[in-house]
Design a protein around this motif. Structure first.
Motif, PDB file in Angstrom:
ATOM      1  N   VAL A  21     -16.265   3.935  -9.673  1.00 51.11           N
ATOM      2  CA  VAL A  21     -15.223   4.560  -9.618  1.00 51.11           C
ATOM      3  C   VAL A  21     -14.973   3.445  -8.892  1.00 51.11           C
ATOM      4  N   VAL A  22     -13.124   2.404  -8.651  1.00 49.36           N
ATOM      5  CA  VAL A  22     -12.546   1.571  -7.626  1.00 49.36           C
ATOM      6  C   VAL A  22     -11.148   2.222  -7.291  1.00 49.36           C
ATOM      7  N   GLN A  23     -10.323   2.647  -7.894  1.00 47.84           N
ATOM      8  CA  GLN A  23      -9.292   3.302  -7.453  1.00 47.84           C
ATOM      9  C   GLN A  23      -8.784   4.684  -8.126  1.00 47.84           C
ATOM     10  N   VAL A  24      -8.109   5.497  -7.576  1.00 44.35           N
ATOM     11  CA  VAL A  24      -7.391   6.579  -7.830  1.00 44.35           C
ATOM     12  C   VAL A  24      -6.129   5.905  -7.752  1.00 44.35           C
ATOM     13  N   ALA A  25      -4.608   6.878  -8.697  1.00 40.81           N
ATOM     14  CA  ALA A  25      -3.895   6.229  -8.391  1.00 40.81           C
ATOM     15  C   ALA A  25      -2.911   7.220  -8.942  1.00 40.81           C
ATOM     16  N   ILE A  26      -1.367   7.317  -8.418  1.00 34.75           N
ATOM     17  CA  ILE A  26      -0.465   8.408  -9.413  1.00 34.75           C
ATOM     18  C   ILE A  26       0.447   7.618  -9.656  1.00 34.75           C
TER      19      ILE A  26
ATOM     20  N   VAL B 106      -7.643   6.203 -12.995  1.00 35.15           N
ATOM     21  CA  VAL B 106      -9.011   6.455 -12.127  1.00 35.15           C
ATOM     22  C   VAL B 106      -9.271   4.941 -12.650  1.00 35.15           C
ATOM     23  N   ALA B 107     -10.106   3.773 -12.116  1.00 34.95           N
ATOM     24  CA  ALA B 107     -10.220   2.343 -12.579  1.00 34.95           C
ATOM     25  C   ALA B 107     -11.561   2.722 -12.268  1.00 34.95           C
ATOM     26  N   VAL B 108     -12.348   2.149 -13.274  1.00 33.86           N
ATOM     27  CA  VAL B 108     -13.441   1.683 -13.272  1.00 33.86           C
ATOM     28  C   VAL B 108     -13.989   0.102 -13.519  1.00 33.86           C
ATOM     29  N   PRO B 109     -14.613  -0.648 -12.989  1.00 38.29           N
ATOM     30  CA  PRO B 109     -14.794  -1.512 -13.467  1.00 38.29           C
ATOM     31  C   PRO B 109     -15.977  -1.993 -14.536  1.00 38.29           C
ATOM     32  N   PRO B 110     -15.786  -2.718 -15.704  1.00 38.72           N
ATOM     33  CA  PRO B 110     -16.656  -2.801 -16.969  1.00 38.72           C
ATOM     34  C   PRO B 110     -17.526  -2.581 -16.686  1.00 38.72           C
ATOM     35  N   PRO B 111     -18.193  -3.564 -15.877  1.00 36.71           N
ATOM     36  CA  PRO B 111     -19.929  -3.995 -15.106  1.00 36.71           C
ATOM     37  C   PRO B 111     -20.709  -2.280 -14.853  1.00 36.71           C
ATOM     38  N   ALA B 112     -19.848  -2.057 -14.396  1.00 38.63           N
ATOM     39  CA  ALA B 112     -20.600   0.059 -14.431  1.00 38.63           C
ATOM     40  C   ALA B 112     -20.393   0.281 -15.107  1.00 38.63           C
TER      41      ALA B 112
ATOM     42  N   SER C  91      -2.234   6.084  -3.986  1.00 39.71           N
ATOM     43  CA  SER C  91      -2.870   4.792  -4.870  1.00 39.71           C
ATOM     44  C   SER C  91      -4.027   4.594  -3.657  1.00 39.71           C
ATOM     45  N   ARG C  92      -5.089   4.965  -3.780  1.00 39.34           N
ATOM     46  CA  ARG C  92      -6.264   4.667  -3.238  1.00 39.34           C
ATOM     47  C   ARG C  92      -6.523   4.147  -1.886  1.00 39.34           C
ATOM     48  N   LEU C  93      -6.394   2.694  -2.643  1.00 44.15           N
ATOM     49  CA  LEU C  93      -6.317   1.485  -1.853  1.00 44.15           C
ATOM     50  C   LEU C  93      -4.740   1.197  -1.730  1.00 44.15           C
ATOM     51  N   PRO C  94      -4.591   0.383  -0.230  1.00 47.59           N
ATOM     52  CA  PRO C  94      -3.518   0.140   0.700  1.00 47.59           C
ATOM     53  C   PRO C  94      -3.204  -0.946  -0.752  1.00 47.59           C
ATOM     54  N   MET C  95      -1.939  -0.697  -0.419  1.00 45.58           N
ATOM     55  CA  MET C  95      -0.603  -1.279  -0.886  1.00 45.58           C
ATOM     56  C   MET C  95      -0.015  -1.819  -0.469  1.00 45.58           C
ATOM     57  N   SER C  96       0.978  -3.126  -0.515  1.00 42.48           N
ATOM     58  CA  SER C  96       2.224  -3.439   0.570  1.00 42.48           C
ATOM     59  C   SER C  96       3.481  -2.942   0.407  1.00 42.48           C
ATOM     60  N   ALA C  97       3.112  -2.475  -1.222  1.00 43.27           N
ATOM     61  CA  ALA C  97       4.504  -2.238  -1.346  1.00 43.27           C
ATOM     62  C   ALA C  97       4.365  -1.248  -2.821  1.00 43.27           C
ATOM     63  N   PRO C  98       5.195   0.248  -3.570  1.00 45.73           N
ATOM     64  CA  PRO C  98       4.559   1.204  -4.332  1.00 45.73           C
ATOM     65  C   PRO C  98       4.932  -0.076  -5.781  1.00 45.73           C
ATOM     66  N   LEU C  99       3.949  -0.394  -6.959  1.00 49.12           N
ATOM     67  CA  LEU C  99       3.849  -1.193  -7.508  1.00 49.12           C
ATOM     68  C   LEU C  99       4.271  -0.729  -9.408  1.00 49.12           C
TER      69      LEU C  99
ATOM     70  N   GLY D 169      -6.798  -5.375 -13.185  1.00 47.67           N
ATOM     71  CA  GLY D 169      -5.607  -4.734 -12.020  1.00 47.67           C
ATOM     72  C   GLY D 169      -4.588  -5.428 -11.187  1.00 47.67           C
ATOM     73  N   ARG D 170      -3.514  -4.447 -11.236  1.00 48.45           N
ATOM     74  CA  ARG D 170      -2.407  -5.237 -10.302  1.00 48.45           C
ATOM     75  C   ARG D 170      -3.725  -4.922  -8.734  1.00 48.45           C
ATOM     76  N   VAL D 171      -3.871  -3.813  -8.291  1.00 47.49           N
ATOM     77  CA  VAL D 171      -3.844  -2.967  -6.990  1.00 47.49           C
ATOM     78  C   VAL D 171      -5.290  -3.889  -6.692  1.00 47.49           C
ATOM     79  N   THR D 172      -6.350  -3.345  -7.753  1.00 45.31           N
ATOM     80  CA  THR D 172      -7.816  -4.380  -7.364  1.00 45.31           C
ATOM     81  C   THR D 172      -7.898  -5.533  -7.620  1.00 45.31           C
ATOM     82  N   LYS D 173      -7.510  -6.462  -8.263  1.00 43.96           N
ATOM     83  CA  LYS D 173      -7.520  -7.739  -8.589  1.00 43.96           C
ATOM     84  C   LYS D 173      -8.372  -8.070  -9.314  1.00 43.96           C
ATOM     85  N   GLN D 174      -9.314  -6.923  -9.764  1.00 40.11           N
ATOM     86  CA  GLN D 174     -10.221  -7.178 -10.718  1.00 40.11           C
ATOM     87  C   GLN D 174     -10.365  -6.250 -12.103  1.00 40.11           C
ATOM     88  N   TRP D 175     -10.942  -6.853 -12.689  1.00 36.64           N
ATOM     89  CA  TRP D 175     -11.218  -6.016 -14.255  1.00 36.64           C
ATOM     90  C   TRP D 175     -11.932  -5.258 -14.503  1.00 36.64           C
ATOM     91  N   ALA D 176     -10.432  -4.028 -14.781  1.00 33.74           N
ATOM     92  CA  ALA D 176     -11.214  -2.741 -15.105  1.00 33.74           C
ATOM     93  C   ALA D 176     -10.624  -2.147 -16.400  1.00 33.74           C
TER      94      ALA D 176
END
Length: 162
Positions: free
Chosen positions: A38-43, A115-121, A53-61, A88-95
């Motif tokens: 898992v690369v991201q958890v968000a509400i 919860v975001a999971v990259p396809p390669p996982a 957002s589990r990952l840092p964001m400069s502002a809400p999206l 992903g708008r936060v991760t900047k990777q396919w998920a």
């Protein structure tokens, strides 16, 4: 998928009980979630704006335009939804986004836990199954969207099974 869904349900309950300590609950799940890649958890709130957002964001999206958000908002039932791969708008990777709705005490839509999971996982799990030199295993949604493949997912990203 079951492990991620279990974490989604437990984290959703924690969010509803005590949003102030939600980050601590996510950290407690991190070991389980990292094993699932898992690369991201968000509400996301009922208006589509991020509340956590589990990952840092400069502002809400805002995610109100995402299919998984609109589906969970419109459906009105507590079901797991597995999205097609999205950038992903936060991760900047396919998920692939695994989501469950959040409802308030009056059973009104109150947002989505994501919860975001990259396809390669998912592909790594499939690669553990040996089908020989030309064998292929795919994971697809009921609508035919290919989520993971034991090799060559990039060639099938825009394809759907009939």
């Amino acid at each position: 998928m079951r492990a991620i869904d279990l974490s989604l349900r437990q984290l959703r309950e924690h969010w509803q009980r005590d949003p102030a300590s939600f980050d601590q609950a996510v950290r407690q799940h991190e070991d389980h979630l990292s094993k699932e890649k898992v690369v991201q958890v968000a509400i996301v709130g009922p208006d589509g704006w991020t509340r956590y957002s589990r990952l840092p964001m400069s502002a809400p999206l805002n995610f109100g335009d995402r299919d998984y958000f609109r589906l969970q908002k419109a459906r009105g039932t507590d079901e797991l939804h597995v999205s097609e791969p999205v950038m992903g708008r936060v991760t900047k990777q396919w998920a692939i986004q695994l989501t469950r709705p959040i409802f308030d005490p009056d059973k009104r839509f109150a947002g989505v836990i994501v919860v975001a999971v990259p396809p390669p996982a998912l592909e790594l799990v499939l690669q553990d199954i040996d089908l020989g030199a030309h064998g292929v295993i795919m994971l697809a949604r009921p609508d035919g969207t290919i989520l993971a493949r034991s090799g060559g997912l990039e060639r099938t990203r825009d394809m759907k099974l009939a």
